[in-house]
Design an enzyme around this catalytic site. Structure first.
Site, mmCIF file in Angstrom:
data_model
loop_
_atom_site.group_PDB
_atom_site.id
_atom_site.type_symbol
_atom_site.label_atom_id
_atom_site.label_comp_id
_atom_site.label_asym_id
_atom_site.label_seq_id
_atom_site.Cartn_x
_atom_site.Cartn_y
_atom_site.Cartn_z
ATOM 1 C CE LYS A 105 33.300 49.882 37.410
ATOM 2 N NZ LYS A 105 32.375 49.535 38.479
ATOM 3 C CE LYS A 121 26.640 48.374 34.176
ATOM 4 N NZ LYS A 121 27.023 47.441 35.362
ATOM 5 C CE LYS A 127 31.881 42.268 39.339
ATOM 6 N NZ LYS A 127 30.646 43.023 38.655
HETATM 7 P P1 TYM Z 1 29.827 45.644 41.231
HETATM 8 O O1 TYM Z 1 29.443 44.262 41.009
HETATM 9 O O2 TYM Z 1 29.828 46.548 39.845
HETATM 10 O O3 TYM Z 1 31.234 45.971 42.033
HETATM 11 C C1 TYM Z 1 31.514 45.490 43.317
HETATM 12 C C2 TYM Z 1 32.020 46.153 44.136
HETATM 13 O O4 TYM Z 1 33.432 46.515 43.491
HETATM 14 C C3 TYM Z 1 33.419 47.772 43.581
HETATM 15 N N1 TYM Z 1 34.440 47.789 42.415
HETATM 16 C C4 TYM Z 1 35.484 48.395 42.122
HETATM 17 N N2 TYM Z 1 36.223 49.093 43.319
HETATM 18 C C5 TYM Z 1 37.420 49.962 42.803
HETATM 19 N N3 TYM Z 1 37.788 49.860 41.678
HETATM 20 C C6 TYM Z 1 36.975 49.587 40.675
HETATM 21 N N4 TYM Z 1 37.768 49.394 39.290
HETATM 22 C C7 TYM Z 1 36.051 48.608 41.022
HETATM 23 N N5 TYM Z 1 34.911 47.627 40.197
HETATM 24 C C8 TYM Z 1 34.226 47.469 41.087
HETATM 25 C C9 TYM Z 1 32.218 48.168 43.604
HETATM 26 O O5 TYM Z 1 32.284 49.610 43.755
HETATM 27 C C10 TYM Z 1 31.496 47.494 44.428
HETATM 28 O O6 TYM Z 1 31.478 47.637 45.861
HETATM 29 N N6 TYM Z 1 25.267 47.303 42.643
HETATM 30 C C11 TYM Z 1 26.646 46.582 43.047
HETATM 31 C C12 TYM Z 1 26.114 45.196 43.621
HETATM 32 C C13 TYM Z 1 25.350 45.145 44.711
HETATM 33 C C14 TYM Z 1 25.666 45.945 45.900
HETATM 34 C C15 TYM Z 1 24.236 45.554 46.568
HETATM 35 C C16 TYM Z 1 26.809 46.293 46.667
HETATM 36 C C17 TYM Z 1 23.923 44.803 44.675
HETATM 37 N N7 TYM Z 1 23.425 45.231 45.904
HETATM 38 C C18 TYM Z 1 23.962 46.033 48.219
HETATM 39 C C19 TYM Z 1 26.448 46.782 48.106
HETATM 40 C C20 TYM Z 1 25.193 46.516 48.710
HETATM 41 C C21 TYM Z 1 27.824 46.712 42.000
HETATM 42 O O7 TYM Z 1 27.113 46.343 40.795
HETATM 43 O O8 TYM Z 1 28.565 46.310 42.235
#
Ligand code: TYM
Length: 338
Positions: free
Chosen positions: A200, A118, A203
């Site tokens: 990957k 990032k 979003k």
């Molecule tokens: P974030 O918002 O980037 O993504 C949310 C969840 O979706 C999964 N994910 C994917 N899985 C498979 N293929 C992809 N292309 C893909 N893109 C996203 C991510 O692995 C994630 O599980 N830091 C976290 C949000 C968060 C969180 C937490 C998660 C904040 N606090 C506590 C678990 C527990 C994040 O940025 O996810």
């Protein structure tokens, strides 16, 4: 749902409302959550505080947060069986986040792959929040004493750091936090961009033909799949070989995740047929998976009273559990009771 008497194991996860939810968010995360509501006591939230680590249009962030809640429900997360809430509605997250910052090392934070990625992408805004993001994420998790944290592959490192932080804290003050396990789906853990299968499906990136959003119209989904990058090898057959044929492997993983078929079954289904048949078939399967989700999310978004009620009830239930852990932590570190 009575959280005090439940003996079920606890699951918790969150998604940042920084962009429209994609097929990656669905297959890597939400779909797996929805399938576990009976078995676990589940907490899922919109990680809006985490979204502030990058710049957002405020009105858009507000809208996306509510849309995400509507989409959680439309994806099958029943608000009676799962606690769904907005992170900023439960102040304990920010409060424990600060405390855990004081138990997280500079070196640990510097090693986080997401921070490095990032910072490279947002060179003009490498802020403190981006750096300490994993301590807030540790707080999100540890407040609810979960057994499992279902995430995609890319978040595994953050859950591992959470375990290190929990361990350090427990060693200093005695058993305070339960040790959470990352829970990575077997298929769909890393859905890749349709035009760049080495990256990957995200979003938060620019809108493009490489990512499929939950709210995309069927014709857009079909167009994106028809244009998906396959591979330039001469064999042109559907075979699961992620190293040699990452584009085909990604499409096969998506197809496997939405149909429940194994890779061997998929190879047999398309034997002797080129990518010209394979790609639209995957597209159609995705269209049919997403159609009811899109329709239901659109309906929920129009019902403002229902959404407000969901937010309030979710925050109340989440706060009850979160505050119990926070009080315990305040006491252990030596803060005077309120
Ligand atoms: P974030 O918002 O980037 O993504 C949310 C969840 O979706 C999964 N994910 C994917 N899985 C498979 N293929 C992809 N292309 C893909 N893109 C996203 C991510 O692995 C994630 O599980 N830091 C976290 C949000 C968060 C969180 C937490 C998660 C904040 N606090 C506590 C678990 C527990 C994040 O940025 O996810």
């Amino acid at each position: 749902m009575d959280n005090t008497t439940e003996k079920k194991k606890i699951m918790l996860s969150g998604i940042k409302p920084t962009g429209d939810l994609t097929l990656g968010s669905y297959l890597g995360a939400i779909k797996n959550w929805a399938e576990r509501a009976e078995q676990f006591d589940c907490y899922y939230f919109m990680a809006d505080l985490h979204a502030l680590t990058t710049r957002n249009d405020p009105a858009l962030l507000r809208r996306r947060t509510l849309e995400q809640l509507a989409q959680y429900v439309a994806c099958g997360l029943d608000p009676q069986k799962n606690t769904l809430f907005i992170q900023s509605h439960v102040p304990a997250h920010a409060e424990l986040g600060w405390i855990l910052n004081c138990y997280t090392m500079f070196g640990e934070l510097s090693r986080m792959t997401q921070f490095k990625d990032k910072s490279a992408k947002n060179a003009d805004n490498i802020n403190g929040g981006l750096f300490t993001y994993p301590s807030l994420m540790a707080a999100d998790i540890l407040l609810y004493q979960p057994d499992f944290v279902p995430v995609g592959d890319d978040q595994k490192q953050h859950v591992e750091l959470t375990r290190d932080i929990a361990n350090r804290f427990n060693n200093l003050y005695g058993e305070t936090f339960r040790m959470p396990e990352p829970f990575i789906p077997k298929v769909g853990a890393r859905v890749m961009d349709l035009l760049n299968p080495h990256s990957k499906m995200s979003k938060s990136d620019e809108v493009g033909n490489g990512r499929v959003c939950l709210m995309d119209a069927p014709e857009d989904i079909m167009r994106k799949f028809k244009r998906a990058v396959t591979d330039s090898d001469s064999e042109r057959c559907v075979r699961y070989a992620p190293e040699e044929k990452p584009g085909v492997a990604n499409l096969m993983s998506i197809y496997a995740a939405v149909t429940g078929k194994s890779f061997a079954e998929i190879e047999a289904e398309f034997e002797g047929q080129g990518y010209g048949v394979f790609k639209p078939t995957v597209g159609e399967a995705v269209v049919e998976t997403l159609r009811p989700i899109r329709e239901e999310a659109t309906r929920i978004m129009k019902d403002k009273a229902y959404l407000e009620n969901l937010c309030r009830e979710g925050a109340e239930r989440a706060s009850y559990i979160a505050n119990k852990t926070l009080r315990k932590v305040y006491k252990k570190v030596g803060l005077v009771a309120r």
